[in-house]
Design a protein around this motif. Sequence first.
Motif, PDB file in Angstrom:
ATOM      1  N   TYR A  43      -3.707  -6.910  28.406  1.00  0.00           N
ATOM      2  CA  TYR A  43      -3.813  -5.280  28.047  1.00  0.00           C
ATOM      3  C   TYR A  43      -3.338  -5.018  26.627  1.00  0.00           C
ATOM      4  N   THR A  44      -1.963  -5.759  26.574  1.00  0.00           N
ATOM      5  CA  THR A  44      -0.988  -5.382  25.360  1.00  0.00           C
ATOM      6  C   THR A  44      -1.495  -5.885  24.084  1.00  0.00           C
ATOM      7  N   ALA A  46      -4.600  -6.746  23.614  1.00  0.00           N
ATOM      8  CA  ALA A  46      -5.898  -6.048  23.092  1.00  0.00           C
ATOM      9  C   ALA A  46      -5.526  -4.783  22.526  1.00  0.00           C
ATOM     10  N   ARG A  47      -4.531  -4.217  22.796  1.00  0.00           N
ATOM     11  CA  ARG A  47      -4.178  -2.815  22.136  1.00  0.00           C
ATOM     12  C   ARG A  47      -3.654  -3.063  20.784  1.00  0.00           C
ATOM     13  N   LEU A  50      -6.461  -4.086  18.572  1.00  0.00           N
ATOM     14  CA  LEU A  50      -7.180  -2.895  17.995  1.00  0.00           C
ATOM     15  C   LEU A  50      -6.508  -2.116  17.184  1.00  0.00           C
ATOM     16  N   ALA A  76      -5.804   4.589  18.005  1.00  0.00           N
ATOM     17  CA  ALA A  76      -6.054   3.433  18.759  1.00  0.00           C
ATOM     18  C   ALA A  76      -5.903   3.837  20.183  1.00  0.00           C
ATOM     19  N   SER A  80      -8.597   2.677  22.463  1.00  0.00           N
ATOM     20  CA  SER A  80      -8.638   1.873  23.632  1.00  0.00           C
ATOM     21  C   SER A  80      -8.958   1.995  25.028  1.00  0.00           C
ATOM     22  N   LEU A  83     -12.638   1.526  24.759  1.00  0.00           N
ATOM     23  CA  LEU A  83     -13.277   0.165  24.616  1.00  0.00           C
ATOM     24  C   LEU A  83     -12.455  -0.618  25.695  1.00  0.00           C
ATOM     25  N   PHE A  84     -11.323  -0.594  26.419  1.00  0.00           N
ATOM     26  CA  PHE A  84     -10.699  -1.154  27.198  1.00  0.00           C
ATOM     27  C   PHE A  84     -10.748  -0.645  28.688  1.00  0.00           C
ATOM     28  N   ARG A  88      -8.375  -1.904  31.649  1.00  0.00           N
ATOM     29  CA  ARG A  88      -7.291  -0.920  32.171  1.00  0.00           C
ATOM     30  C   ARG A  88      -7.669  -1.084  33.899  1.00  0.00           C
TER      31      ARG A  88
END
Length: 119
Positions: A43-44, A46-47, A50, A76, A80, A83-84, A88
């Motif tokens: 997750y980190t 991906a963020r 972005l 972001a 995020s 998008l995520f 999440r």
Amino acid sequence: MHGSGRRARARTLDAMTSPTPPPQAAARARAGEPGLAATVALYTLARLGLLAVIALLLGLAGVPLIVALLVALIVALPLSMLLFRGLRSRLDRALAVANARRSAERESLRAQLRGDDRD
């Protein structure tokens, strides 16, 4: 009285130093779902990815680097969340499993320290 207290402490120490993995880890491995650390890392990344993409696009548009980074940081976060969403929710599940495991371990340790036998 002292003998039972010593036995309880010995059982507690054995339980604390036991190398057996928690049952949730085995269930997660069977389900193919990564653990908490892997999910947080994914997750980190991906963020951060972005953030880098937004800053790069702004930089290519001629925005100064520091301004591009600041705007990307602000944009972001909400982006995020959209998008995520799946990532999440997986992170939320991993946190819930870890929290439940810690609560169970804490309650088990407290019961052992009280001298309750659950065997």
